[in-house]
Design a protein around this motif. Structure first.
Motif, short mmCIF file in Angstrom:
data_model
loop_
_atom_site.label_atom_id
_atom_site.label_comp_id
_atom_site.label_asym_id
_atom_site.label_seq_id
_atom_site.Cartn_x
_atom_site.Cartn_y
_atom_site.Cartn_z
N ARG A 1 0.83 -1.23 0.00
CA ARG A 1 0.00 0.00 0.00
C ARG A 1 0.85 1.26 0.00
N LYS A 2 1.97 1.20 0.69
CA LYS A 2 2.82 2.39 0.74
C LYS A 2 3.35 2.71 -0.66
N ALA A 3 3.70 1.63 -1.40
CA ALA A 3 4.21 1.85 -2.75
C ALA A 3 3.14 2.47 -3.64
N ALA A 4 1.90 2.02 -3.48
CA ALA A 4 0.81 2.61 -4.27
C ALA A 4 0.69 4.10 -3.95
N LEU B 1 3.42 6.07 -5.57
CA LEU B 1 3.32 6.21 -7.03
C LEU B 1 2.28 7.26 -7.45
N LEU B 2 1.17 7.30 -6.71
CA LEU B 2 0.03 8.10 -7.20
C LEU B 2 0.37 9.58 -7.47
N PRO C 1 -9.48 5.15 1.82
CA PRO C 1 -9.95 6.29 1.03
C PRO C 1 -8.83 7.18 0.52
N GLU C 2 -7.69 7.20 1.26
CA GLU C 2 -6.59 8.07 0.80
C GLU C 2 -6.01 7.54 -0.52
N MET D 1 -6.21 7.74 -6.60
CA MET D 1 -6.51 7.05 -7.87
C MET D 1 -7.52 7.84 -8.69
N ARG D 2 -8.48 8.42 -8.00
CA ARG D 2 -9.48 9.24 -8.72
C ARG D 2 -8.77 10.40 -9.42
#
Ligand code: SF4
Length: 528
Positions: free
Chosen positions: A241-244, A247-248, A276-277, A282-283
């Motif tokens: 999750r931290k990597a995601a 990246l965002l 949600p963060e 992603m949104r």
């Protein structure tokens, strides 16, 4: 990086095999597009192509677009092949054709890594990921490209760090011919669902590229003519999750810089709804679709397959949460589980109606090697090797009943009226919550407008005039036209048309009930 220390030159032919017609490759949609002929550029083979010594000429052929010819084989000094289990017969066929030209053939990728025994005819088996086995293979071909006397198996023990992966050789592929672009940020998944071979093949501690590699790959995909959507093929986008989260911001910045010309999609576990963060990021990065392996709405079954993480948030609530961030959920579903009852099909149809998910890949359970499921069924003596069957699992329920349920679910779920209703729901409950980026010059360019007009013409003619579900189509289409929702119209109908046509084949018994089934189908006839 590329492999180093090789001085001579070898001509390498990389051949990607045809897919057997399948639910997830969208081939019924292609005639409605402006020239799409294949699903996604193959990451693995294009990665190897980029890793080969710089001075080695490489030809890349995707047989979903065109078959390798005698001239291609005559040009080459060695052939590389890669693919998934579903392409097994086609890969063995490429090997036979290459051997007819006395060429050495090496196979790598997920299928041979899990099941080396499937490929007795190949000269080299590359088992595992990019690493020391790849270097050894290249060194051997450099020394002597002729066929070895017997098969040589090379296993990766030291994997190349993903931060050192070169950008896949997208320039060798005809990128505009693909339905979707593809990109990979991570590999591996921390969970251990009983049926899944990902943790066994790629590990439970996800390996990662850097965000800078990803934005450089996106730049290259754009240069190579990608349009529309790019799919993150990561096994689980939130495996780390931290990597995601790291990246965002880079993706958001890249989207702002390039004018939001691409949409993103990915695969992730449903418990992403608890973050949600991540969803907000992603949104903003314009993720529009997310594939979640929901597998079954039955909590007892989820527990039995060790997929309890799907229940961290009630399933329906999780789907609504993802919709509220603008993302359409695509769901994987499995039938034939030990916990299935005679009314499982009915419950599945109720779930589809309640969730309003348009696209669900419904497959029969298949035991893959290197999975806990395989080990358990082997112990229980419930693995059946019979290529005439759609699954290698001896189900608890009678086989015919399970296949009949699958056909009935496919037939009912993809009735045109029901499917368009679900898209109608998505437009108002998911797409409406998406970011509304300003129109970029690329989107308003003549090239893009012409592309849209071509697809509209194809849709109106092939579905609206010649199609046999015209009433349902026009009911949906006229509403979109009245509201100026042209993009939603094109995107929904492309996918819906494939689902409707494929489901008809499925419910009529003309196609496999499992993505992994080896039963021969017409589309798997070897390329000429
Ligand atoms: S969460 Fe997905 S990728 Fe991970 S083990 Fe389960 S099915 Fe496989």
């Amino acid at each position: 990086m590329r492999v180093e220390g090789i001085e001579n030159v070898r001509r390498i032919l990389c051949v990607f095999p045809r897919y057997t017609s399948s639910f997830g490759t969208f081939e019924y949609a292609y005639p409605l597009t402006a020239g799409v002929e294949a699903f996604m550029p193959p990451q693995g083979l294009l990665l190897i192509a980029a890793y080969l010594p710089e001075q080695w000429p490489v030809r890349f052929i995707d047989e979903n677009i065109r078959a390798a010819t005698a001239e291609d084989f005559e040009w080459a000094e060695a052939v590389l092949v890669s693919g998934m289990h579903i392409q097994r017969q086609q890969m063995n066929d490429i090997c036979r054709r290459a051997h007819a030209h006395d060429l050495a053939v090496a196979i790598g990728g997920p299928s041979v890594s899990a099941c080396p025994d499937y490929y007795p005819g190949f000269d080299y088996l590359h088992v595992g990921e990019l690493g020391d086995a790849t270097d050894e293979l290249i060194a051997r071909l450099a020394r002597d490209p002729s066929r070895p006397d017997q098969q040589i198996v090379l296993k990766t023990t030291d994997r190349l760090d993903m931060t050192r992966f070169p950008i896949p050789a997208y320039e060798l592929a005809e990128i505009p011919r693909y339905f979707l672009g593809s990109i990979q940020y991570s590999s591996g998944c921390p969970y251990q669902c009983e049926f899944c071979d990902i943790p066994g093949l790629y590990g439970r501690n996800p390996r990662l590229k850097s965000p800078q590699q990803i934005t450089a790959e996106l730049d290259k995909l754009l240069e190579c003519g990608i349009m529309g959507s790019v799919y993150f093929v990561d096994d689980n986008f939130i495996g780390n999750r931290k990597a995601a989260l790291d990246l965002l911001p880079h993706l958001i910045e890249w989207q702002k810089k390039t004018g939001y010309v691409l949409r993103f999609s990915c695969e992730a576990t449903l418990n992403i709804a608890k973050r949600p963060e991540i969803l907000a990021g992603m949104r903003e990065a314009y993720f529009c679709t997310i594939f979640c392996g929901i597998e079954t709405p039955d909590p007892v079954a989820l527990k039995a397959m060790h997929k309890d993480h799907n229940m961290m948030v009630p399933i329906m609530e999780a789907i609504h949460t993802l919709n509220s961030f603008g993302m359409e959920v695509v769901s994987g579903i499995i039938l034939g589980l030990d916990t299935d009852k005679p009314d499982t099909g009915q419950h599945l149809l109720e779930f589809i109606e309640a969730s309003q998910i348009p696209l669900l890949t419904i497959n029969l359970l298949q035991a893959l090697p290197k999975t806990p499921l395989w080990d358990r069924l082997k112990r229980e003596n419930r693995l059946i090797e019979d290529e005439g069957r759609d699954s290698n699992v001896d189900f608890r329920l009678p086989y015919e009943d399970v296949v009949t349920t699958w056909r009935a679910c496919m037939g009912s779920a993809y009735e045109p009226a029901k499917l368009f209703e679900r898209y109608e729901y998505q437009i108002s409950h998911a797409y409406a919550n998406r970011l509304q980026p300003p129109r970029s010059p690329q989107q308003t360019s003549w090239k893009n407008i012409k592309l849209g007009l071509t697809m509209l013409r194809n849709i109106f003619w092939k579905v609206g005039v010649l199609g046999d579900y015209k009433i349902e189509f026009w009911k949906f289409a006229l509403k979109r036209l009245a509201r100026g929702e042209i993009e939603h119209l094109i995107a929904s109908v492309l996918v819906a048309h494939h689902l409707i046509m494929f489901a008809r084949d499925a419910s009529g018994g003309h196609t496999n009930a499992s993505y992994y089934s080896l039963k021969l189908q017409e589309a798997s006839v070897p390329a000429e």
